[in-house]
Design a protein around this motif. Sequence first.
Motif, PDB file in Angstrom:
ATOM      1  N   GLN A   1     -25.523  23.424  -8.182  1.00 47.92           N
ATOM      2  CA  GLN A   1     -25.598  22.203  -7.377  1.00 47.92           C
ATOM      3  C   GLN A   1     -27.000  21.602  -7.440  1.00 47.92           C
ATOM      4  N   GLU A   2     -28.029  22.471  -7.450  1.00 42.47           N
ATOM      5  CA  GLU A   2     -29.409  21.988  -7.562  1.00 42.47           C
ATOM      6  C   GLU A   2     -29.599  21.229  -8.876  1.00 42.47           C
ATOM      7  N   HIS A   3     -29.119  21.813  -9.970  1.00 40.95           N
ATOM      8  CA  HIS A   3     -29.253  21.146 -11.268  1.00 40.95           C
ATOM      9  C   HIS A   3     -28.417  19.863 -11.307  1.00 40.95           C
ATOM     10  N   HIS A   4     -27.287  19.869 -10.626  1.00 40.76           N
ATOM     11  CA  HIS A   4     -26.466  18.654 -10.565  1.00 40.76           C
ATOM     12  C   HIS A   4     -27.230  17.550  -9.842  1.00 40.76           C
ATOM     13  N   ASN A   5     -27.852  17.900  -8.713  1.00 35.75           N
ATOM     14  CA  ASN A   5     -28.632  16.910  -7.958  1.00 35.75           C
ATOM     15  C   ASN A   5     -29.807  16.392  -8.780  1.00 35.75           C
ATOM     16  N   GLN A   6     -30.479  17.309  -9.504  1.00 34.83           N
ATOM     17  CA  GLN A   6     -31.602  16.904 -10.341  1.00 34.83           C
ATOM     18  C   GLN A   6     -31.136  16.029 -11.495  1.00 34.83           C
TER      19      GLN A   6
ATOM     20  N   ARG B   1     -26.390  23.123 -15.527  1.00 34.13           N
ATOM     21  CA  ARG B   1     -25.340  23.105 -14.504  1.00 34.13           C
ATOM     22  C   ARG B   1     -24.027  23.619 -15.070  1.00 34.13           C
TER      23      ARG B   1
ATOM     24  N   ASP C   1     -24.925  27.545  -5.891  1.00 33.38           N
ATOM     25  CA  ASP C   1     -26.046  26.814  -5.285  1.00 33.38           C
ATOM     26  C   ASP C   1     -27.017  26.315  -6.359  1.00 33.38           C
ATOM     27  N   LYS C   2     -27.308  27.170  -7.334  1.00 33.24           N
ATOM     28  CA  LYS C   2     -28.210  26.763  -8.418  1.00 33.24           C
ATOM     29  C   LYS C   2     -27.586  25.640  -9.246  1.00 33.24           C
TER      30      LYS C   2
ATOM     31  N   HIS D   1     -30.489  19.266 -17.413  1.00 34.08           N
ATOM     32  CA  HIS D   1     -29.924  19.707 -16.125  1.00 34.08           C
ATOM     33  C   HIS D   1     -28.395  19.792 -16.205  1.00 34.08           C
TER      34      HIS D   1
END
Length: 300
Positions: free
Chosen positions: A199-204, A76, A196-197, A72
């Motif tokens: 950020q999603e990978h960062h959160n994951q 990211r 946005d994508k 991830h």
Amino acid sequence: MAEEETTIEVSTADELITDDELQNKSKGQLIKNAGQFRDRRNELNQLASSRASERDDLNAKTREKVDEAQEHREKRDELNERVQEHKEIRNDLNADANELFDEVEQRKEDLELDEGKDLEQLKEEIEELEFKQQTEVLSTEDERELIEKIEGKREEYQDREEKLDQSGDLEGLVEEAESVRAEASKHHEKVTELADKAQEHHNQMIEAYREADDIRDEADEMHEDFVEAQEAADAHHEAFVEVQKRLRELDKQEEEEEKDKRAQEQEEAREEAEEIYERFKEGETLDTEDLRKLQKSGHL
């Protein structure tokens, strides 16, 4: 699989059997203790092996989560690079569009196109004045003023028409500026989408690292449990070895005692045989048992 509850209370051999107990317990008691220590040692070794296996499984899961987090992180970072690329393109396009719009405004300002009335409005005003001239009865003075007004409008119309002709490709320049701005907007949309994508990978990534930490904590606890069981198993093994050593000492002691006993018996038999033999030499009559003892001792 949940581990069966096992109570472990010792970690050293001295807690299992003391030196005084080793020296003072009977052989039978020690044999019983040796069996108990051996069986408990085997049980604890099996428990330690089970805990080591579970610890290793947890460590493997930790590595999987860390690898997942790293994937991830890489995605990211890759997306953030693309975000930066589109940002740079967007900013360049916006700068180009701004220059084009500035050029449009400058041309308008130079030609004064933003001042005065447009051609359609001037044309309507001229037609209204001409209609008034044709349909109304005017004095000579009024008609002269009206004709001058019509001429002035026609001159204004012609002047504005010439300015518009001089503007050349102004409309095309506006279209080009708007096209560049539209292209910049597309790249801005791409920036938003990729960000946005990312950020999603960062959160994951953060979640995977959190899960890895939780599993690692479990693995550390299981390792402590493994060490506890292994140390207890080692203590029982050491106690078993000490008891076995003491049993060998007792066996040797018994052998020595038996040897001494046999030697004592042999000495007593020899002395008895000597006594019988002396009696025999003196002419005393011997019974069958005395003869057997003399024969056994080698005197006959």
